[in-house]
Motif scaffolding. Structure first.
Motif, PDB file in Angstrom:
ATOM      1  N   ILE A  66      -6.387   2.821   1.319  1.00  0.00           N
ATOM      2  CA  ILE A  66      -5.814   3.319   0.076  1.00  0.00           C
ATOM      3  C   ILE A  66      -6.600   4.577  -0.275  1.00  0.00           C
TER       4      ILE A  66
ATOM      5  N   GLY B  53       0.814  -1.204   0.000  1.00  0.00           N
ATOM      6  CA  GLY B  53       0.000   0.000   0.000  1.00  0.00           C
ATOM      7  C   GLY B  53       0.850   1.257   0.000  1.00  0.00           C
TER       8      GLY B  53
ATOM      9  N   THR C 124       1.097  -0.593   4.600  1.00  0.00           N
ATOM     10  CA  THR C 124       0.502   0.648   4.094  1.00  0.00           C
ATOM     11  C   THR C 124       0.747   1.780   5.083  1.00  0.00           C
TER      12      THR C 124
END
Length: 516
Positions: free
Chosen positions: A104, A59, A89
């Motif tokens: 995201i 991510g 991420t």
């Protein structure tokens, strides 16, 4: 000559890593196919076409790709593979992005394509959020188990969510799934609110969730409109397939299976064009529910297969059992309609991530894959322990005898019923090298073992496979090669053997099922 790009990481200010595009030969298409439905209107949806192409396996790398652009509108295609989760991420900062660590984040940007490649891309417990953005394509990815409560949380519990002045989004060939409803911490699989327009969801699987998705977050949030849903599979969903508050939606050639409480819920003045869909084993598949703020629908060509209906009440206005139009809706784009009778077959072959991005021809058949995202396990996958085809079948009663059967495609001259006739000389074969065949019963039946017996003309053809609970879509077992397959005893009405890889056209002579 088109130039393909590769990914490189460089260290910038304060040690931040940014993705840059390096020239490389032999470009791949930025996205496969072209946007359909309302996403093709309002100037169209092209995503990152014409821009750089980069690879991402985390991510953080996705966010770095967004932040490494010259501007927030510089076109980019991000090819994603592997598992994207909270552990890989992080928030990345830059002049061309506005990201977050718990999702995201596609915020205040435009001209972006995210496409799964290679062995597949899975966003695990990590949602995709689109806000104040336009011209976005998301294709060939799986998003699963995104929670709004419990741990970890992401994106308000939405697999894919859009809000606040979003325009032209095409979400295609994705699998969106949860593992329960709101009480288990999940929310919607595909939500749009606060001024979202010109969106298409196509060839998607949405399953195992309390809520499929909504258009409008409240009865006053009616400024969302022009949404198309086509060739999607909704399975084991309680409600909201979708819920519409105001606006216009076009809903065609979708396959709905096991809608437990309600389906398409048009309310607060919404208008839905609902045509050539197939509804099976479901309740209250269309109407205005849980409110007295009426919505409207135009219906044509739909098939109702074992659909039940509530009685009308103060806040319940089902469209059935005799579907009748209450409005008319015109759409500004051309489209091809499959006959509703073949929609289950077509959707089984085309919908979801890692299915080869097949599409319907509009005449009850499908195209070949346009791009080669892998649909079979990589070479490093250990061989399955399934016994070879010569293994004798289990002892006991073969429950397939006298049951029903269906499947995806079938090659000319073959039949679904040939897998349950007790003969090894007859068989079912898909029209290509992959497909699915199912055994089904009129009432719940406990199965813990199946035997897949190949026809002598194609012994050893079957490669990778999955055994699915046909009622819920849950995977019961994976492996490769024909033979006897054992799994945890499961009570179900339908069990599916899905062939995802084969050396040549497989021929299933018998699909035997056993209680033990």
């Amino acid at each position: 000559m088109r130039v393909r790009t590769a990914t490189a990481l460089v260290t910038g200010v304060a040690g931040a890593a940014f993705v840059v595009a390096l020239a490389a030969p032999n470009a791949e298409a930025a996205a496969v196919g072209t946007a359909t439905g309302y996403a093709s209107a309002n100037g169209g949806t092209t995503g990152g076409n014409g821009g750089a192409t980069v690879r991402a396996t985390t991510g953080t790398q996705i966010h770095q790709a967004l932040c490494g652009r010259a501007s927030s509108s510089t076109p980019i295609t991000i090819e994603v593979s592997g598992t994207i989760n909270h552990g890989n991420t992080t928030k990345v900062s830059g002049d061309s992005c506005n990201t977050a660590a718990d999702k995201i984040e596609l915020k205040e940007i435009s001209n972006v394509t995210i496409i799964g490649v290679g062995g597949g891309a899975t966003f695990d417990q990590l949602g995709i959020h689109i806000r104040d953005s336009s011209n976005i394509i998301i294709q060939n990815v799986t998003v699963k188990n995104v929670k709004k409560s419990g741990s970890p949380t992401s994106n308000g519990g939405d697999a894919i969510g859009m809000e606040s002045t979003v325009r032209n989004v095409w979400v295609d060939h994705v699998t969106l799934e949860a593992s329960g409803g709101e009480s288990e911490g999940f929310d919607g699989l595909f939500d749009m609110k606060d001024d979202t327009e010109y969106v298409t969801l196509s060839y998607a699987i949405l399953r195992n969730s309390g809520r499929g998705g909504l258009i409008g977050s409240s009865e006053s949030d009616t400024g969302n409109s022009f949404i198309t849903f086509h060739h999607n599979r909704y399975e084991n969903i309680d409600s909201r397939t979708p819920l519409l508050r105001g606006g216009i939606a076009h809903i065609y050639n979708n396959y709905y299976y096991s809608l437990n409480e309600s389906g398409i819920n048009s309310r607060a003045g919404a208008k839905a064009k609902v045509e050539n869909n197939y509804f099976e084993d479901s309740k209250d598949v269309l109407g205005t529910f849980y409110t007295d703020a009426a919505g409207y629908w135009q219906v044509a060509g739909n098939i109702l297969d074992n659909v039940t209906w509530s009685s009308p009440g103060e806040d319940t206005n089902p469209a059935g059992p005799n579907l009748t139009s209450t409005t008319s809706v015109s759409v500004p784009y051309s489209y091809r309609l499959d006959n509703a009778s073949c929609v289950p077959d077509v959707v089984r072959q085309t919908a979801g991530a890692n299915t080869g991005i097949r599409t319907s021809t509009g005449s009850c058949s499908t195209t070949n894959p346009t791009t080669p995202p892998a649909t079979t396990p990589p070479a490093t996958t250990p061989p399955a322990t399934t016994p070879p085809a010569t293994t004798p079948p289990p002892s006991g009663t073969n429950l397939s005898i006298g049951a029903g059967s269906d499947g995806s495609s079938k090659a000319s001259g073959t039949s679904y019923g040939d897998v349950r006739d007790g003969s090894l000389s007859t068989y079912w074969s898909p029209s290509g090298t992959t497909g699915s065949i199912s055994i089904k019963w009129g009432s719940a039946t406990t199965v813990s073992r199946i035997a897949i017996r190949e026809h002598s003309g194609a012994t050893g053809a079957i490669g990778a496979w999955r055994v699915l609970n046909g009622d819920t879509g849950a995977v019961l077992k994976t492996g490769s090669g024909a033979g006897t397959i054992t799994f945890t005893a499961t009570s179900l009405k339908k069990v599916t053997f899905e062939i995802t890889g084969a050396s040549t056209a497989p021929r299933v002579a018998e699909f035997e099922t056993y209680a033990a």
